[in-house]
Design an enzyme around this catalytic site. Structure first.
Site, mmCIF file in Angstrom:
data_model
loop_
_atom_site.group_PDB
_atom_site.id
_atom_site.type_symbol
_atom_site.label_atom_id
_atom_site.label_comp_id
_atom_site.label_asym_id
_atom_site.label_seq_id
_atom_site.Cartn_x
_atom_site.Cartn_y
_atom_site.Cartn_z
ATOM 1 N N HIS A 192 -10.444 -98.703 41.332
ATOM 2 C CA HIS A 192 -10.304 -99.714 40.281
ATOM 3 C C HIS A 192 -9.034 -100.519 40.484
ATOM 4 C CE1 HIS A 192 -13.473 -97.775 37.767
ATOM 5 N NE2 HIS A 192 -13.030 -96.692 38.379
ATOM 6 N N ASP A 226 -13.676 -104.586 33.638
ATOM 7 C CA ASP A 226 -13.187 -103.229 33.916
ATOM 8 C C ASP A 226 -11.704 -103.117 33.556
ATOM 9 O OD1 ASP A 226 -12.502 -100.769 35.021
ATOM 10 O OD2 ASP A 226 -12.789 -101.399 37.103
#
Length: 539
Positions: free
Chosen positions: A364, A192
């Site tokens: 995130h 990610d």
């Protein structure tokens, strides 16, 4: 000759959304995630953007399963469209599959899916693939990454994660289990990259709870409206807890929000105190009411945007209302969110959003967390994923700083084929992929040419030229011009009269020349390029 492992991203690289990755070894294939991307302001009339999953459909006999990391739309919402064309077995945690089941039911394709619940203690076997999930902290419960063992080596697919030590719901990223699962080494990591441009660490979800607690304590006598993502269940739980603490009733508005709260409550992921929820029309004093709403992104049909446009059937925003936007703006939505905020202020509400208070934190990890993940996994090769081009390149820099040689970091694009024999790796010839646009019931019929026409229509409008002809295709009578979005007819009679003369001149050379001639004429006269639609009418 030994077989090779192929990793083929079909979406999610060079963009935020439509995450979908194929893992292929010999005649065996697994897919991780199948999500959508929301349209930006240049995609006129488009509802959703899907990954190009034709490669999977064409090779469905080799597909062993679709594995899902979590229940956000950018990871699961393309499944109803994929399953219109094929059957598949879906693997996910209970909440993720619950959210998927609802979408498949709505689209009438549930019969094409077989659901298999996974947990972090079990390894799944798909031919040459052995897949073990590991827990990650994200902004929705039940999120996982995958350790994928193949004959060529072990791959770590992180999914969306951050290293929050005090997440809402208490689920942290399980680095210890990840270390155990990868103790024999990792061939490659697909990681990610969303916050690769954010320094330090992403703030903990606990900070949002503390901010909301303070804002509610200060909002004595005010009605409070909180808008957030309907899938941000950890945030919803915090709001429900705080509303109960401050003696407020909670009303829900927005279909996806109502359905998600119902589903998460039934599955045990939300604890809703008895008597807390009321109908949005309930007779509750304003100072005792908290409305949870969809619309933190300014979506046109969302509940909060309806309030901003004074179109909500039950909620009229006005003086004394406190509105909290508890959701980060997705790239591309800045303009619509800004317009919505302006309208809410103009109605007299006090609006608090991310630039003013910590009412949202990302799900995130930021740069320090991304580097920690790299140093934990220690992959030989690295593929930055889930991010726009700048995020992928910045993640590459982080990987190099963490000791991975630059030639072992691959910046791929959607459709790229990353191929390895376990020792060396290279990017093979890409398979062709295009964005698949959803416009109402049209799926994939809207292509580049149509989108280009829509862009021209938005900029310069269109002109319909009604050209009367007889049975022998001779011009009879006077052509008529209809203009929309180009010029106001009553103020441009001289221009339109000249265009009619141009039609008569060009028609003598043949009907096929009229469209091009009108395009050239209007550009020459106005420097604009309206869409020209000649219509020949037999009279």
């Amino acid at each position: 000759m030994a077989q090779k492992l192929r990793i083929i991203p079909l979406g999610g690289l060079g963009e935020i959304g439509k995450n979908m990755t194929v893992y292929e070894y010999g005649r065996n294939m697994i897919v991780v995630d199948c999500g959508v991307m929301f349209p930006d302001s240049t995609m006129y009339g488009i509802d959703l953007v899907l990954p190009d999953y034709n490669y999977v459909v064409q090779n469905q006999d080799r597909l062993r399963g679709v594995l899902l990391t979590h229940g956000h739309m950018d990871h699961i919402a393309a499944l109803p469209y994929l399953l219109r064309e094929m059957k598949a077995t879906l693997y996910g945690t209970p909440l993720t599959l619950g959210l998927v089941e609802r979408q498949l039911t709505e689209k009438g394709v549930l019969d094409n899916a077989t659901m298999q619940v996974i947990d972090k203690n079990k390894t799944l076997h798909f031919g040459p693939f052995q897949v073990t999930p590991f827990a990650v902290a994200h902004s929705i419960p039940d999120s996982v990454g995958f350790v994928i063992k193949t004959p060529a080596g072990t791959i770590v697919h992180t999914g969306d994660y951050k290293l929050d030590e005090t997440p809402a719901g208490g689920r942290t990223t399980d680095l210890e289990t990840l270390k155990t699962l990868t103790k024999d080494g990792v061939l490659a990591m697909v990681g990610d990259s969303t916050n690769a441009d954010k320094p330090g660490r992403t703030r903990t979800e606990r900070v949002v709870g503390e901010t909301l607690d303070r804002l509610l304590s200060e909002a004595q006598g005010q009605r409070v409206i909180i808008a957030t993502f309907s899938s941000l269940l950890a945030r919803l739980q915090e709001v429900l807890y705080l509303a109960h603490k401050h003696g407020r009733k909670v009303a829900l508005t927005g279909r996806s929000l109502i359905e998600n709260v119902k589903l998460a409550s039934e599955l045990g992921y939300l604890d809703v105190p008895a008597g807390l929820l009321v109908d949005v029309n309930a007779r509750v004093p304003k100072g005792k009411m908290l409305i949870l709403s969809t619309g933190s992104q300014g979506e046109p049909r969302s509940a909060l945007n309806q309030m901003a446009n004074d179109q909500h059937p039950h909620v009229k925003v006005g003086q004394g209302d406190l509105i909290i936007i508890s959701g980060g703006t997705i790239p591309g939505n800045e303009e619509s969110v800004g317009q919505m905020l302006n309208k809410l202020f103009e109605h007299g509400a006090n609006v608090i959003y991310g630039a003013m208070e910590t009412v949202h934190v990302s799900g995130h990890g930021s740069r320090d967390e991304l580097r920690t993940m790299l140093e934990t996994v220690k992959p030989k090769f690295f593929i930055p994923a889930h991010g726009e081009a700048r995020h992928l390149h910045l993640h590459r820099q982080l990987a190099e700083a963490a000791g991975i040689p630059g030639e072992n970091v691959f910046i791929l694009k959607n459709g790229s084929q990353w191929v390895t024999d376990g020792q060396t790796a290279n990017a093979d010839e890409a398979i062709p992929v295009d964005d698949v646009f959803v416009d109402g019931r049209l799926i994939g019929e809207i292509g580049e040419i149509v989108m280009r026409d829509r862009q021209r229509l938005s900029q310069d409008g269109f002109i319909v030229a009604l050209i009367p002809i007889d049975s022998k295709k001779r011009l009879v009578g006077e052509p008529q011009i209809v203009s929309r979005g180009f010029v106001y007819m009553n103020d441009a009679e001289e221009l339109l009269a000249a265009s009619r003369e141009e039609i008569k001149r060009q028609y003598k050379r043949g009907a096929a020349s009229v469209k091009r001639a009108l395009e050239d004429f209007f550009y020459r006269e106005t420097l604009s390029r309206p869409v020209i639609l000649p219509q020949f009418i037999q009279v």
